[in-house]
Scaffold this motif. Sequence first.
Motif, PDB file in Angstrom:
ATOM      1  N   LEU A 124      -9.143  82.547  58.234  1.00 28.53           N
ATOM      2  CA  LEU A 124      -7.952  83.141  57.466  1.00 28.53           C
ATOM      3  C   LEU A 124      -7.576  82.712  55.989  1.00 28.53           C
ATOM      4  CD1 LEU A 124      -5.039  84.832  57.534  1.00 28.53           C
ATOM      5  CD2 LEU A 124      -4.026  82.580  58.350  1.00 28.53           C
ATOM      6  N   ARG A 125      -8.065  81.408  55.845  1.00 31.17           N
ATOM      7  CA  ARG A 125      -7.899  80.866  54.517  1.00 31.17           C
ATOM      8  C   ARG A 125      -9.000  81.298  53.640  1.00 31.17           C
ATOM      9  NH1 ARG A 125      -7.174  74.528  55.034  1.00 31.17           N
ATOM     10  NH2 ARG A 125      -6.430  75.090  56.830  1.00 31.17           N
ATOM     11  N   GLU A 126     -10.263  81.792  54.005  1.00 28.88           N
ATOM     12  CA  GLU A 126     -11.274  82.190  53.346  1.00 28.88           C
ATOM     13  C   GLU A 126     -10.959  83.580  52.976  1.00 28.88           C
ATOM     14  OE1 GLU A 126     -13.893  80.597  52.032  1.00 28.88           O
ATOM     15  OE2 GLU A 126     -14.299  78.787  53.204  1.00 28.88           O
ATOM     16  N   ALA A 127     -10.623  84.356  53.961  1.00 25.67           N
ATOM     17  CA  ALA A 127     -10.160  85.625  53.385  1.00 25.67           C
ATOM     18  C   ALA A 127      -9.089  85.697  52.306  1.00 25.67           C
ATOM     19  CB  ALA A 127      -9.602  86.440  54.938  1.00 25.67           C
ATOM     20  N   ILE A 128      -7.976  84.704  52.180  1.00 18.75           N
ATOM     21  CA  ILE A 128      -6.936  84.569  51.308  1.00 18.75           C
ATOM     22  C   ILE A 128      -7.628  84.293  49.991  1.00 18.75           C
ATOM     23  CG2 ILE A 128      -5.101  83.272  50.610  1.00 18.75           C
ATOM     24  CD1 ILE A 128      -4.257  83.250  53.625  1.00 18.75           C
ATOM     25  N   ARG A 129      -8.582  83.242  50.274  1.00 24.19           N
ATOM     26  CA  ARG A 129      -9.335  83.021  48.979  1.00 24.19           C
ATOM     27  C   ARG A 129     -10.150  84.167  48.444  1.00 24.19           C
ATOM     28  NH1 ARG A 129     -14.196  80.362  47.507  1.00 24.19           N
ATOM     29  NH2 ARG A 129     -14.797  80.799  49.848  1.00 24.19           N
ATOM     30  N   LEU A 130     -10.614  84.615  48.944  1.00 22.44           N
ATOM     31  CA  LEU A 130     -11.622  85.637  48.553  1.00 22.44           C
ATOM     32  C   LEU A 130     -10.941  87.252  48.249  1.00 22.44           C
ATOM     33  CD1 LEU A 130     -14.610  85.148  51.122  1.00 22.44           C
ATOM     34  CD2 LEU A 130     -14.711  84.768  48.544  1.00 22.44           C
ATOM     35  N   LYS A 131      -9.577  86.982  48.501  1.00 18.79           N
ATOM     36  CA  LYS A 131      -8.595  88.192  48.206  1.00 18.79           C
ATOM     37  C   LYS A 131      -9.201  89.420  49.242  1.00 18.79           C
ATOM     38  CE  LYS A 131      -7.092  86.786  43.737  1.00 18.79           C
ATOM     39  NZ  LYS A 131      -7.669  85.264  43.569  1.00 18.79           N
ATOM     40  N   HIS A 132      -9.380  89.032  50.386  1.00 24.43           N
ATOM     41  CA  HIS A 132      -9.628  90.115  51.419  1.00 24.43           C
ATOM     42  C   HIS A 132      -8.495  90.320  52.309  1.00 24.43           C
ATOM     43  CE1 HIS A 132     -14.308  89.073  51.040  1.00 24.43           C
ATOM     44  NE2 HIS A 132     -13.888  89.638  49.816  1.00 24.43           N
ATOM     45  N   ILE A 135      -9.473  90.072  57.861  1.00 24.92           N
ATOM     46  CA  ILE A 135     -10.482  89.110  58.491  1.00 24.92           C
ATOM     47  C   ILE A 135     -11.595  89.757  59.360  1.00 24.92           C
ATOM     48  CG2 ILE A 135     -10.680  86.891  59.733  1.00 24.92           C
ATOM     49  CD1 ILE A 135      -7.802  86.704  58.994  1.00 24.92           C
ATOM     50  N   ASP A 136     -12.693  89.648  58.981  1.00 20.00           N
ATOM     51  CA  ASP A 136     -13.865  90.093  59.808  1.00 20.00           C
ATOM     52  C   ASP A 136     -14.883  88.920  60.161  1.00 20.00           C
ATOM     53  OD1 ASP A 136     -15.930  89.807  57.685  1.00 20.00           O
ATOM     54  OD2 ASP A 136     -15.540  91.862  56.850  1.00 20.00           O
ATOM     55  N   GLY A 137     -16.058  89.447  60.566  1.00 18.62           N
ATOM     56  CA  GLY A 137     -17.010  88.356  61.182  1.00 18.62           C
ATOM     57  C   GLY A 137     -17.484  87.426  59.954  1.00 18.62           C
ATOM     58  N   ARG A 138     -17.611  88.034  58.773  1.00 17.82           N
ATOM     59  CA  ARG A 138     -18.067  87.021  57.636  1.00 17.82           C
ATOM     60  C   ARG A 138     -17.105  85.977  57.481  1.00 17.82           C
ATOM     61  NH1 ARG A 138     -18.077  90.792  52.753  1.00 17.82           N
ATOM     62  NH2 ARG A 138     -16.345  91.385  53.922  1.00 17.82           N
ATOM     63  N   HIS A 139     -15.736  86.265  57.685  1.00 14.64           N
ATOM     64  CA  HIS A 139     -14.832  85.020  57.404  1.00 14.64           C
ATOM     65  C   HIS A 139     -14.728  84.026  58.644  1.00 14.64           C
ATOM     66  CE1 HIS A 139     -13.104  88.633  55.354  1.00 14.64           C
ATOM     67  NE2 HIS A 139     -13.217  87.867  54.288  1.00 14.64           N
ATOM     68  N   LEU A 140     -15.097  84.649  59.879  1.00  7.85           N
ATOM     69  CA  LEU A 140     -14.990  83.672  61.107  1.00  7.85           C
ATOM     70  C   LEU A 140     -16.611  82.989  60.955  1.00  7.85           C
ATOM     71  CD1 LEU A 140     -14.372  86.164  64.015  1.00  7.85           C
ATOM     72  CD2 LEU A 140     -12.823  84.707  62.820  1.00  7.85           C
ATOM     73  N   LEU A 141     -17.443  83.421  60.293  1.00  9.32           N
ATOM     74  CA  LEU A 141     -18.866  82.586  60.079  1.00  9.32           C
ATOM     75  C   LEU A 141     -18.554  81.585  59.247  1.00  9.32           C
ATOM     76  CD1 LEU A 141     -21.788  82.455  60.980  1.00  9.32           C
ATOM     77  CD2 LEU A 141     -22.215  83.930  59.024  1.00  9.32           C
ATOM     78  N   VAL A 168     -24.339  84.257  50.907  1.00  6.11           N
ATOM     79  CA  VAL A 168     -24.399  85.648  51.368  1.00  6.11           C
ATOM     80  C   VAL A 168     -22.940  86.074  51.930  1.00  6.11           C
ATOM     81  CG1 VAL A 168     -25.556  87.080  52.792  1.00  6.11           C
ATOM     82  CG2 VAL A 168     -26.990  85.268  51.904  1.00  6.11           C
ATOM     83  N   ALA A 169     -22.512  85.291  52.677  1.00  2.87           N
ATOM     84  CA  ALA A 169     -21.420  85.624  53.389  1.00  2.87           C
ATOM     85  C   ALA A 169     -20.201  85.955  52.464  1.00  2.87           C
ATOM     86  CB  ALA A 169     -20.767  84.631  54.278  1.00  2.87           C
ATOM     87  N   GLU A 170     -20.113  84.955  51.168  1.00  2.76           N
ATOM     88  CA  GLU A 170     -19.251  85.357  50.303  1.00  2.76           C
ATOM     89  C   GLU A 170     -19.155  86.284  49.276  1.00  2.76           C
ATOM     90  OE1 GLU A 170     -18.542  81.461  48.239  1.00  2.76           O
ATOM     91  OE2 GLU A 170     -17.519  80.571  50.100  1.00  2.76           O
ATOM     92  N   ARG A 171     -20.430  86.891  49.459  1.00  3.27           N
ATOM     93  CA  ARG A 171     -20.591  87.998  48.367  1.00  3.27           C
ATOM     94  C   ARG A 171     -19.627  88.998  48.719  1.00  3.27           C
ATOM     95  NH1 ARG A 171     -26.741  88.461  48.621  1.00  3.27           N
ATOM     96  NH2 ARG A 171     -26.163  89.958  50.099  1.00  3.27           N
ATOM     97  N   PRO A 172     -19.242  89.994  47.728  1.00  2.00           N
ATOM     98  CA  PRO A 172     -18.602  91.011  47.902  1.00  2.00           C
ATOM     99  C   PRO A 172     -19.136  92.193  48.897  1.00  2.00           C
ATOM    100  CG  PRO A 172     -18.431  90.539  45.671  1.00  2.00           C
ATOM    101  CD  PRO A 172     -19.439  89.600  46.070  1.00  2.00           C
ATOM    102  N   ALA A 173     -18.575  92.631  49.772  1.00  2.00           N
ATOM    103  CA  ALA A 173     -19.154  93.831  50.683  1.00  2.00           C
ATOM    104  C   ALA A 173     -19.781  94.760  49.846  1.00  2.00           C
ATOM    105  CB  ALA A 173     -18.124  94.279  51.577  1.00  2.00           C
ATOM    106  N   ALA A 174     -20.956  95.212  50.154  1.00  2.62           N
ATOM    107  CA  ALA A 174     -21.475  96.587  49.625  1.00  2.62           C
ATOM    108  C   ALA A 174     -20.682  97.745  49.754  1.00  2.62           C
ATOM    109  CB  ALA A 174     -23.151  96.519  50.163  1.00  2.62           C
ATOM    110  N   ALA A 175     -20.269  97.756  50.879  1.00  5.07           N
ATOM    111  CA  ALA A 175     -19.597  99.168  51.311  1.00  5.07           C
ATOM    112  C   ALA A 175     -18.239  99.240  50.603  1.00  5.07           C
ATOM    113  CB  ALA A 175     -19.431  99.254  52.515  1.00  5.07           C
TER     114      ALA A 175
END
Lengths: 175, 68
Positions: A124-132, A135-141, A168-175
């Motif tokens: 959750l904190r990662e998603a907030i930090r990345l301004k997403h 929360i998807d699998g990348r954040h869980l990872l 890789v996980a922190e990179r903005p999603a391509a889609a």
Amino acid sequence: MFERFTKEARAAVTAAQEIARDASTRTIDTRHLLIALARDGGPARDVLVEAGTDVAALVAAATADLRSGGIDADALAGIGIDLEAVRREAERTFGPDALDRAARRRGGHIPFTSDARKSLELALREAIRLKHRTIDGRHLLLGILRADSPGRELLVRQGADVEALRAVAERPAAA
Amino acid sequence: MSTDALSDAAGDDPAVGLRAVRSLRELADRLETLQVARARQLGWSWQQVAEALGVTKQAVHKKHGRSS
């Protein structure tokens, strides 16, 4: 917190519970989450593959690790305990596969370890930090990678490059 | 990994020592499950089981009560 999880991220949490039941573990930790993320398709699996992880080998190693219930025959041998001898004696008194049967839960609720709960909070904190917003699998990872967790240890043992995975996980999603 | 290679390389490694401790705990836990179930089958009271394990009756009942 869970209302912000994507369908796939929720599925991973549910799958972690099923994995725990199948492997007869008493608790659910970050290894269970890692297996769910690596096994089932989704953003987390994509990140693992892109960072060069052999996903099938990871799932196999992690599953074997769970099934052993944390009993490490080599480590026990190091302090003079012959696990096979203990196993034989247990079977003599309690019947075939006694030690494995004893690991089996009596069913019901399998709790998350504080390690696993912390990794979900970190997601959750990662998603907030990345301004997403979700929360998807990348954040869980990322949550698994950040915590000093059994899941992270397992990845490292499997030769994964944690820094590369994080990048890789922190990179903005391509889609 | 062979046992010999591991003990040679990691005799003093805390990681291996701690894994041994964890393994012992899990092993003790499983043996406890088996022994308590058997004692109960043989007619032991919770009080007797608790005394043998050196814990309170409440503790042993909470941990094993559902199984029998």
